[in-house]
Design an enzyme around this catalytic site. Structure first.
Site, PDB file in Angstrom:
ATOM      1  N   ASP A  83       0.604  -1.242  -0.074  1.00 16.42           N
ATOM      2  CA  ASP A  83      -0.225   0.027  -0.023  1.00 16.42           C
ATOM      3  C   ASP A  83       0.834   1.332   0.185  1.00 16.42           C
ATOM      4  OD1 ASP A  83      -2.417   1.430   0.486  1.00 16.42           O
ATOM      5  OD2 ASP A  83      -2.290   1.385   2.646  1.00 16.42           O
ATOM      6  N   GLU A 135      -2.217   5.803  -8.615  1.00 18.71           N
ATOM      7  CA  GLU A 135      -2.944   6.901  -7.955  1.00 18.71           C
ATOM      8  C   GLU A 135      -3.024   8.176  -8.390  1.00 18.71           C
ATOM      9  OE1 GLU A 135      -2.691   6.608  -3.752  1.00 18.71           O
ATOM     10  OE2 GLU A 135      -3.224   8.759  -3.382  1.00 18.71           O
TER      11      GLU A 135
HETATM   12  O1  G3H Z   1      -4.110   3.224   2.091  1.00 14.49           O
HETATM   13  C1  G3H Z   1      -4.972   2.962   3.053  1.00 14.49           C
HETATM   14  C2  G3H Z   1      -6.135   3.343   3.448  1.00 14.49           C
HETATM   15  O2  G3H Z   1      -6.501   4.241   2.458  1.00 14.49           O
HETATM   16  C3  G3H Z   1      -6.496   3.648   4.738  1.00 14.49           C
HETATM   17  O3  G3H Z   1      -7.406   4.768   5.036  1.00 14.49           O
HETATM   18  O4  G3H Z   1      -6.877   4.857   7.509  1.00 14.49           O
HETATM   19  O5  G3H Z   1      -8.844   6.373   6.546  1.00 14.49           O
HETATM   20  O6  G3H Z   1      -8.994   3.893   6.631  1.00 14.49           O
HETATM   21  P1  G3H Z   1      -8.111   4.940   6.518  1.00 14.49           P
HETATM   22 ZN    ZN Z   2      -4.786   5.120   1.258  1.00 13.50          ZN
END
Ligand code: G3H
Ligand code: ZN
Length: 288
Positions: A83, A135
């Protein structure tokens, strides 16, 4: 069981639901997600950030997730994803370690540079049958942030998303549509933008920053065709709030497992709620 992310996402598309991509931070949260997948009969994407890799080490994370997927979560499809990878090297290391999907997040760069870096990643990833998420329109905020409101949530331009997807050939696309990383009271999905992107771009859309977004908006986003939803902060909050409570109640405890075990259950409970909300719960029986 450990599967390629493609299997999970293609089933989500066919079934009209979203697969959760859950950020893990430690061994307890990996177990929490795995147990949730089994109890909810749901697929799950386990995703790691560069900071999680820095904390646990890339090899340990890769081996622990794959062992837990094959054992604890044997009946449930689990995929491993990077991620918000920020550099070619970081992403390449994950590709080489056996991840089936990586996110190259060059969204803070000018669009041309974002496209160039993403194209380089796609070239090496696709040669190894690894999926790439790109992204457009940097998603703001801080994972785990619970500061109330966030100023100036950026929005992606539909034209930029169309050009980015056409030129990079990414497999999934994340774009800023009104959410933010963390829990803020003013997160609002701009549905006209999400619809326009979904209409113009046919690859799976990844909704980032789901913590803090209302359940009704999440459900509406899934109806609009969102097939992957990232959740991180809510898992961290569940873990920490539980740990703090247990530690305060058991100040003389000397076995770390007695303090940490409830955190596994807290992550599991949060993830099961999300799997139900995302519509992925109960899908294993029909999983192919
Ligand atoms: O990449 C990770 C997510 O977009 C997490 O987002 O912390 O708002 O759930 P969040
Ligand atoms: Zn994110």
């Amino acid at each position: 069981m450990l599967v390629h992310i493609k299997n999970i996402v293609e089933n989500a598309r066919k079934g009209g639901y979203a697969a959760g991509a859950f950020n893990i931070t430690n061994f307890e949260s990996i177990l929490g997600v795995a147990q949730a997948a089994v109890k909810a009969n749901s697929p799950a994407i386990i995703q790691v950030s560069e900071s999680a890799i820095k904390y646990m080490g890339l090899k340990p994370i890769t081996h622990i997730v794959s062992t837990v997927a094959k054992n604890t979560a044997a009946p449930a499809p689990i995929a491993l994803h990077l991620d918000h990878g920020t550099s070619f090297d970081a992403v390449f290391e994950c590709i080489s370690s056996g991840f089936t999907s990586v996110h190259i997040d060059a969204s803070s760069l000018p669009l041309d540079e974002n496209i160039n870096l993403t194209k380089q990643v796609v070239k090496v990833a696709h040669a190894r049958k690894v999926w790439v998420q790109g992204e457009v329109g940097a998603i703001k905020g801080g994972h785990g942030d619970i500061r109330g409101k966030i100023e100036n949530i950026p929005l992606a331009s539909v034209e930029d998303v169309i050009r980015f997807v056409r030129e990079t050939k990414v497999d999934t696309i994340a774009a800023a549509v009104g959410t933010a990383h963390g829990v803020y009271s003013n997160e609002e999905i701009v549905f006209s933008l999400l619809k326009a992107i979904r209409k113009a771009v046919k690859i799976p859309f990844v909704l980032h920053g789901s913590s803090g977004v209302s359940n009704s908006q999440i459900k509406k986003a899934i109806k609009e065709g969102v097939n992957i939803i990232n959740a991180g902060s809510d898992l961290k909050i569940a873990f920490c709030q539980t740990l703090i409570k247990v530690c305060l109640k058991n100040k003389t405890e000397t076995d770390p497992r007695n303090l940490l075990k409830p955190t596994i259950g807290a992550v599991e409970k949060t993830v099961i709620e999300k799997m139900k909300l995302f519509g992925s719960a109960g899908r294993i029986a029909r999983y192919v």
